[in-house]
Design a protein around this motif. Structure first.
Motif, PDB file in Angstrom:
ATOM      1  N   HIS A 135       1.038  -1.258  -0.036  1.00  0.00           N
ATOM      2  CA  HIS A 135      -0.046   0.024  -0.073  1.00  0.00           C
ATOM      3  C   HIS A 135       0.739   1.492   0.144  1.00  0.00           C
ATOM      4  CE1 HIS A 135      -2.190  -3.254   1.880  1.00  0.00           C
ATOM      5  NE2 HIS A 135      -3.147  -2.751   1.236  1.00  0.00           N
ATOM      6  N   GLU A 195       1.366   1.283   4.282  1.00  0.00           N
ATOM      7  CA  GLU A 195       1.231  -0.053   4.876  1.00  0.00           C
ATOM      8  C   GLU A 195       1.346   0.071   6.449  1.00  0.00           C
ATOM      9  OE1 GLU A 195       1.240  -4.221   3.558  1.00  0.00           O
ATOM     10  OE2 GLU A 195       1.662  -2.502   2.517  1.00  0.00           O
ATOM     11  N   GLY A 196       0.512  -0.643   7.135  1.00  0.00           N
ATOM     12  CA  GLY A 196       0.807  -0.759   8.753  1.00  0.00           C
ATOM     13  C   GLY A 196       2.115  -1.387   8.995  1.00  0.00           C
ATOM     14  N   THR A 214      -2.578  -5.259   6.242  1.00  0.00           N
ATOM     15  CA  THR A 214      -1.263  -5.440   6.528  1.00  0.00           C
ATOM     16  C   THR A 214      -0.805  -6.764   6.554  1.00  0.00           C
ATOM     17  OG1 THR A 214      -1.388  -3.255   7.756  1.00  0.00           O
ATOM     18  CG2 THR A 214       0.667  -4.665   8.023  1.00  0.00           C
ATOM     19  N   VAL A 261      -3.781  -4.303  11.568  1.00  0.00           N
ATOM     20  CA  VAL A 261      -2.734  -3.546  12.255  1.00  0.00           C
ATOM     21  C   VAL A 261      -3.201  -2.098  12.327  1.00  0.00           C
ATOM     22  CG1 VAL A 261      -0.388  -2.854  11.882  1.00  0.00           C
ATOM     23  CG2 VAL A 261      -1.015  -5.141  11.688  1.00  0.00           C
ATOM     24  N   SER A 262      -3.371  -1.374  11.190  1.00  0.00           N
ATOM     25  CA  SER A 262      -3.510  -0.048  11.454  1.00  0.00           C
ATOM     26  C   SER A 262      -5.042   0.265  11.547  1.00  0.00           C
ATOM     27  CB  SER A 262      -3.070   0.786  10.220  1.00  0.00           C
ATOM     28  OG  SER A 262      -3.875   0.442   9.176  1.00  0.00           O
ATOM     29  N   ASP A 293      -1.146   2.846  14.499  1.00  0.00           N
ATOM     30  CA  ASP A 293      -1.561   1.533  15.023  1.00  0.00           C
ATOM     31  C   ASP A 293      -2.810   1.548  15.536  1.00  0.00           C
ATOM     32  OD1 ASP A 293       0.954   0.846  14.073  1.00  0.00           O
ATOM     33  OD2 ASP A 293       1.930   0.538  15.533  1.00  0.00           O
TER      34      ASP A 293
END
Lengths: 427, 258
Positions: free
Chosen positions: A16, A37-38, B12, B63-64, B118
């Motif tokens: 992403h 991206e996370g 993610t 995750v986010s 997060d």
């Protein structure tokens, strides 16, 4: 008031990413390319783990280049522990890497890059109109996947490739059969390369330096020194050469050499290692008038196709000499504190793994620098250049967005890889 | 007959599960032909992110905050949500972050400057955030299992998960036991269905398919301790892929703080 262009989710890339452009009075004043991206915090998770867990964990950084991470992690651990792998081990790893490169390039070229050039939104939409091309794409993807699985036990996230050697071996018959499949893949690969040579690309020159591994007489895949432009560095000096920094709009770091961006990936490898390419690859480049140095980032697509030609032959060469033996794994003579750095050429460019171990083999430090992290600033600079060129040429916003996306895809970025290597304070 | 509307999404993760769909090289064109793929941002430029979906395949961990918003929206749109792969099913490696100590986590100073925040609840598999209809386990998920799942869903059949431990298939493959060789192999506590591919090729099971039913932890820890492994070492291997499941399963047992 200026114009703001925001691409929040760039499609047809791995992971992403977002892009923020601001244009005022015909000048591009902002161009922020970042990962959205996370964070998965891989480097932090490695701390306190046993050294044998690193390849297993780091392979999961990326689905498309899990072999590159797995093998690089194995090599860095061997360097930390003073393990010298056998010639056969090196050959098998090279074959695994070649398999991954074929699979990754074929996936990128046909599924992510080609639809743009043929005016389809996706390979899915393209498939009914280009049946032959899609069938060829899938044959090449399968060729790469089958080679990875033959050597490492599975198409993704290696099983048998381990620190000091292999836990499982293909049979001689399987290897011989595979050699024949590489021989038979000649038409598919040359047709692919010819197809990409016909695609018209925008004229843009990247102001950059090419960065990749180099090894005398070989088209370096792993080991070797690092070539940056005309300068050669030792792998162990990497942290003196490349510097990471963080921008708050991105969940991935940026990396520079002397404050400047550099280029990693197939285009860099072709430019730096042209002499070591196979005869067939060189002949093809001559036939399609692909001359070097080539600074157009869009030519990374054709460079990947040239690498397909080269690695079909380099794979055949390794398989022609390989007489497989069920070797024992080389174990460390004793566990001791150590520090290991290794690099290999992932499909998208140079990948770095670095570990420090305590005297019980527990990881106390890990640093991983992925290709896309290193490519990010160069990509951003090229986008800015292309956008300014298109503003000056009076092009519409829509065509600008399309060309920018095409440019980003030509880099074949992997934002999953790039995202997890932001600075970690270790103390 | 209208084709079922299907979306393939990634939270993610590493794209490996979505690639495992694409890497069904010989059947991919048939799969594409059998359904109407309305969204697949990894390989599609045009994605309908509002329409109703018959099936949504989702890889990755929540995750986010953006991941959380996305999965909540997908749940509202989709009749069937499929957790695709270990990240979506059990949290996989990213969820281990939840269990870093405060001191360890504070070293990750960049989280403070990142624009992608997060989730305050930490990384979670899908079923901790939404109700999930079908799970395809594994890191990577097995390509054949993905095909079977797609086929079953299209035929209106129930996709049945394998439930026996990895050891069952490992024995059928007539492998020697890695536990006997002193490896912390998680075969006895892990759900199989993978044909014990790792132990068969010489790598201990790291538990990527999640906990099997009725695990006897006391027996497992005691066995490994008798082979000179500390409970801490054993637990660390267990936490590689299934940290969330392990913390829950060991809660209140004497192994909780190992």
């Amino acid at each position: 008031m200026g114009e703001r262009i925001t691409l929040n989710h760039i499609t047809k890339i791995e992971g992403h990413a977002s892009l923020d452009l601001q244009i005022e009075n015909g000048k591009l004043v902002r161009c922020d390319l970042g990962s959205i991206e996370g964070s998965r915090y891989f480097q932090a998770l490695l701390k306190g783990r046993k050294y044998t867990d690193a390849p297993e964990i780091t392979s999961r950084i990326c689905g498309i280049c899990s072999s590159a991470h797995g093998v690089c992690s194995v090599m860095a651990m061997e360097n930390a522990l003073g393990i010298v792998p056998s010639k056969q081990t090196l050959d098998l790893r090279e074959l695994q890497t070649i398999g991954e490169r074929i699979r990754s390039h074929a996936t990128h070229l046909y599924f992510l890059a080609l639809p743009d050039f043929l005016n389809f939104e996706s390979a899915i939409e393209m498939a009914p109109h280009y049946k032959e091309e899609m069938a060829r794409a899938l044959r090449l993807v399968k060729l790469g996947n089958d080679l990875i699985a033959l050597i490492s036990g599975r198409i993704m996230h290696q099983i048998s490739t381990t620190i000091g050697g292999f836990t499982h071996f293909p049979t001689q018959e399987e290897l011989d059969d595979f050699k024949q499949r590489l021989v038979d893949a000649k038409d598919d690969i040359l047709t692919t390369a010819s197809l990409f040579a016909t695609l018209k690309v925008p004229d843009i020159q990247s102001d950059t330096t090419f960065f990749c591994l180099t090894r005398k007489g070989e088209y370096a895949v792993s080991y070797g020194d690092v070539q940056v432009g005309d300068t050669i560095y030792k792998q162990n000096d990497y942290d003196k050469v490349i510097k990471e920094y963080h921008n708050e709009y991105s969940n991935a770091n940026f990396v520079v050499i002397d404050g400047k961006s550099y280029y990693v990936g197939a285009l860099a490898r072709i430019n730096n290692n042209f002499e070591s390419l196979s005869d067939e690859a060189k002949l093809f480049m001559e036939e399609v008038d692909f001359t070097l140095p080539e600074f157009n980032p869009f030519m990374n697509n054709l460079s990947q196709a040239v690498e397909l030609i080269h690695h079909r032959e380099s794979g055949i060469a390794i398989l022609s000499n390989l007489k497989i033996v069920n070797e024992d794994i080389v174990k460390p003579t004793s566990l001791h504190s150590g520090h290991g750095i290794a690099a290999n050429e992932a499909p998208r460019g140079t990948l770095w793994h670095e570990y420090k171990l305590d005297d019980e083999g527990i990881i106390t430090y890990a640093n991983i620098v992925a290709p896309t992290t290193q490519a990010l600033l160069n990509m951003q600079n090229d986008i800015a250049k292309l956008v300014q060129q298109m503003i000056d040429g009076g092009e519409s916003k829509d065509s600008m967005v399309l060309e920018v996306e095409k440019l980003i895809r030509s880099y074949d970025p992997c934002f999953s890889c790039a995202t997890h290597f932001l600075e970690v304070k270790w103390h | 007959m209208t084709k079922p509307r299907v979306g393939f999404y990634g939270l993610t993760g590493c794209a490996g599960c979505l690639l495992s769909v694409i890497f069904n090289e010989e059947e991919l064109l048939d799969i594409i032909g059998a359904v109407d793929i309305v969204a697949f941002p990894f390989i599609k430029g045009e994605n309908d992110n509002e329409c109703e979906l018959d099936i949504a395949f989702v890889e990755g961990t929540v995750v986010s905050n953006e991941d959380e918003e996305m999965i909540l929206k997908i749940r509202k749109r989709a009749k069937v949500v499929v957790s695709l792969g270990a990240c979506a099913c059990i949290g996989c490696i990213p969820s281990e972050k939840m269990f870093l100590t405060k001191e360890e986590f504070d070293r990750l100073d960049y989280k403070k400057v990142s624009r992608i925040s997060d989730c305050p609840l930490g990384p979670r598999p899908l079923h901790k955030v939404i109700s999930v209809n079908v799970s395809i386990p594994g890191c990577p998920p097995d390509r054949d299992e993905i095909k079977t799942c797609i086929k079953d869903l299209l035929l209106g059949k129930t996709f049945r998960n394998y439930t026996d431990p990895v050891c069952m298939e490992c024995k059928l493959n007539e492998n020697g036991c890695l536990l006997d060789e002193g490896e912390i192999c998680l075969g006895p506590i892990t759900t199989g269905g993978c044909d014990a591919i790792c132990p068969t090729k010489g790598l201990k099971c790291y538990g990527c398919r999640g906990l099997t039913n009725d695990v006897n932890f006391d027996e497992y820890f005691t066995l490994l301790e008798s082979k000179g492994k500390s409970a801490r070492e054993v637990k660390q291997i267990m936490e590689t892929f299934m940290s969330i499941e392990i913390r829950e399963a060991l809660k209140g047992t004497k192994w909780e703080n190992a």
